[in-house]
Design a protein around this motif. Structure first.
Motif, mmCIF file in Angstrom:
data_model
loop_
_atom_site.group_PDB
_atom_site.id
_atom_site.type_symbol
_atom_site.label_atom_id
_atom_site.label_comp_id
_atom_site.label_asym_id
_atom_site.label_seq_id
_atom_site.Cartn_x
_atom_site.Cartn_y
_atom_site.Cartn_z
ATOM 1 N N SER A 134 45.890 40.567 47.770
ATOM 2 C CA SER A 134 45.674 40.788 49.196
ATOM 3 C C SER A 134 44.200 40.947 49.541
ATOM 4 C CB SER A 134 46.447 42.026 49.662
ATOM 5 O OG SER A 134 45.998 43.185 48.965
ATOM 6 N N GLY A 135 43.331 40.744 48.575
ATOM 7 C CA GLY A 135 41.901 40.865 48.790
ATOM 8 C C GLY A 135 41.178 40.988 47.464
ATOM 9 N N ALA A 136 39.866 41.240 47.538
ATOM 10 C CA ALA A 136 39.066 41.317 46.326
ATOM 11 C C ALA A 136 38.772 42.749 45.893
ATOM 12 C CB ALA A 136 37.751 40.555 46.529
ATOM 13 N N THR A 137 39.397 43.729 46.536
ATOM 14 C CA THR A 137 39.173 45.110 46.151
ATOM 15 C C THR A 137 39.870 45.400 44.827
ATOM 16 O OG1 THR A 137 41.132 45.926 47.319
ATOM 17 C CG2 THR A 137 39.075 45.793 48.573
ATOM 18 N N PRO A 138 39.389 46.374 44.051
ATOM 19 C CA PRO A 138 40.064 46.724 42.792
ATOM 20 C C PRO A 138 41.541 47.054 42.991
ATOM 21 C CG PRO A 138 37.889 47.731 42.860
ATOM 22 C CD PRO A 138 38.120 47.119 44.214
ATOM 23 N N ALA A 139 41.851 47.787 44.063
ATOM 24 C CA ALA A 139 43.251 48.168 44.298
ATOM 25 C C ALA A 139 44.122 46.938 44.528
ATOM 26 C CB ALA A 139 43.340 49.111 45.498
ATOM 27 N N ALA A 140 43.622 45.979 45.304
ATOM 28 C CA ALA A 140 44.401 44.769 45.586
ATOM 29 C C ALA A 140 44.594 43.933 44.330
ATOM 30 C CB ALA A 140 43.707 43.943 46.671
ATOM 31 N N LEU A 141 43.568 43.832 43.517
ATOM 32 C CA LEU A 141 43.660 43.036 42.289
ATOM 33 C C LEU A 141 44.590 43.692 41.273
ATOM 34 C CD1 LEU A 141 39.881 42.103 41.983
ATOM 35 C CD2 LEU A 141 41.744 40.594 42.703
ATOM 36 N N VAL A 142 44.520 45.020 41.163
ATOM 37 C CA VAL A 142 45.405 45.734 40.232
ATOM 38 C C VAL A 142 46.856 45.603 40.681
ATOM 39 C CG1 VAL A 142 46.079 48.024 39.407
ATOM 40 C CG2 VAL A 142 43.665 47.353 39.380
ATOM 41 N N ALA A 143 47.086 45.674 41.981
ATOM 42 C CA ALA A 143 48.453 45.520 42.488
ATOM 43 C C ALA A 143 48.997 44.127 42.176
ATOM 44 C CB ALA A 143 48.478 45.773 43.993
ATOM 45 N N ALA A 144 48.158 43.106 42.310
ATOM 46 C CA ALA A 144 48.597 41.745 41.988
ATOM 47 C C ALA A 144 48.857 41.599 40.497
ATOM 48 C CB ALA A 144 47.539 40.746 42.443
ATOM 49 N N LEU A 145 48.034 42.226 39.678
ATOM 50 C CA LEU A 145 48.247 42.202 38.239
ATOM 51 C C LEU A 145 49.569 42.861 37.866
ATOM 52 C CD1 LEU A 145 47.222 41.687 35.327
ATOM 53 C CD2 LEU A 145 46.038 43.902 35.463
ATOM 54 N N ASP A 146 49.856 43.972 38.509
ATOM 55 C CA ASP A 146 51.116 44.681 38.253
ATOM 56 C C ASP A 146 52.309 43.796 38.610
ATOM 57 O OD1 ASP A 146 52.861 46.707 37.595
ATOM 58 O OD2 ASP A 146 52.657 47.755 39.513
ATOM 59 N N ARG A 147 52.221 43.111 39.768
ATOM 60 C CA ARG A 147 53.323 42.243 40.170
ATOM 61 C C ARG A 147 53.470 41.064 39.213
ATOM 62 N NH1 ARG A 147 50.839 42.935 45.221
ATOM 63 N NH2 ARG A 147 49.979 40.791 45.126
ATOM 64 N N SER A 148 52.353 40.580 38.692
ATOM 65 C CA SER A 148 52.387 39.421 37.796
ATOM 66 C C SER A 148 53.000 39.755 36.435
ATOM 67 C CB SER A 148 50.973 38.875 37.603
ATOM 68 O OG SER A 148 50.955 37.829 36.653
ATOM 69 N N CYS A 149 52.604 40.893 35.893
ATOM 70 C CA CYS A 149 53.020 41.253 34.542
ATOM 71 C C CYS A 149 54.292 42.088 34.504
ATOM 72 C CB CYS A 149 51.897 41.993 33.824
ATOM 73 S SG CYS A 149 50.412 40.979 33.583
ATOM 74 N N ASN A 150 54.671 42.657 35.668
ATOM 75 C CA ASN A 150 55.886 43.468 35.736
ATOM 76 C C ASN A 150 56.733 43.028 36.925
ATOM 77 O OD1 ASN A 150 55.244 45.498 33.537
ATOM 78 N ND2 ASN A 150 53.475 45.795 34.890
ATOM 79 N N PRO A 151 57.212 41.779 36.924
ATOM 80 C CA PRO A 151 57.972 41.276 38.076
ATOM 81 C C PRO A 151 59.285 42.045 38.273
ATOM 82 C CG PRO A 151 58.147 39.769 36.216
ATOM 83 C CD PRO A 151 57.155 40.818 35.814
#
Length: 231
Positions: free
Chosen positions: A214-231
């Motif tokens: 949802s953006g380039a902030t650390p929080a947004a990137l970590v959230a995307a990583l979580d969704r990717s690796c823990n669907p």
């Protein structure tokens, strides 16, 4: 917080402009800082390098300037260092991009307004081109340059073989440069990017498993990583 080991791929050094003619040009534009109605910082690097010049020539900032940034992280850095209100892309866009910033109503019509665009050498021309089309007199202030370097031998092997859970990239130029070392296995690993524009570019480069944060902030990137690796 997710329990992953994080490795940084060092591809880019940000260095100050050193050419004497370019330094004189920067100084002249900084001395005219009070003549601009709007100032846009495109990145945290632009804030860091631009602040060096502003502190030297403007210990007290002129009034009447509207400040903008492409992303929220850049806005935070700008607010922390200058103490000014910073306008950012509207939240309904869900990402921090030049396209999102240009959707702001205050940038829709700029007849004869002077706009200073603080950035690095090279890069996209979308902001300058669009603001000019909307009537602004745009001046680009390039306060740094990018120096690319190949990844380490160990990292090249990691990229060639796709030996990682996910790859995170927030810059189109970095993505194009990084893709040179990504083998077929890497192209099939999850790639997390910070905008739909980068996802389109990644698809053209051959990456198959794309996740848009949802953006380039650390929080947004970590959230995307979580969704990717823990669907």
């Amino acid at each position: 917080t997710l329990g992953f080991e994080c490795a940084r791929v060092n591809l880019l050094d940000i260095v100050a402009v050193s050419d004497e003619q370019k330094i004189r040009a920067i100084k002249n534009k900084i001395l005219d800082f009070d003549l601009y109605q709007k100032v846009i910082f495109v990145s945290q690097n632009a804030v860091d390098q631009g602040m060096t010049w502003l502190e030297d020539y403007w210990p007290q900032l002129p009034i009447g300037i509207d400040y903008y940034s492409v992303g929220r992280s850049t806005a935070s850095a700008l607010h922390d260092q200058l103490g000014v209100r910073v306008r950012v892309p509207p939240p309904q866009w869900g990402e921090d991009t030049s396209e999102a910033l240009l959707s702001l109503a205050s940038l829709a019509r700029l007849d004869h307004q002077r706009v200073l665009l603080v950035a690095g050498e090279g890069g996209r021309t979308l902001l300058a081109d669009t603001l000019t089309e909307r009537g602004a007199c745009v001046t680009r202030l390039a306060v740094y340059r990018r120096v690319y370097q190949p990844p380490s031998a160990a990292m090249q092997q990691c990229l060639a073989n796709g030996h990682y859970r996910a790859l995170i990239v927030t810059s189109g130029e970095l993505l194009e440069y990084l893709a040179k070392w990504c083998g077929p296995a890497a192209l099939n690993q999850p790639l997390i990017v910070s905008s739909r524009r980068l996802a389109t570019l990644a698809g053209r480069l051959g990456f198959c498993d794309l996740k848009v944060a949802s953006g380039a902030t650390p929080a947004a990137l970590v959230a995307a990583l979580d969704r990717s690796c823990n669907p």
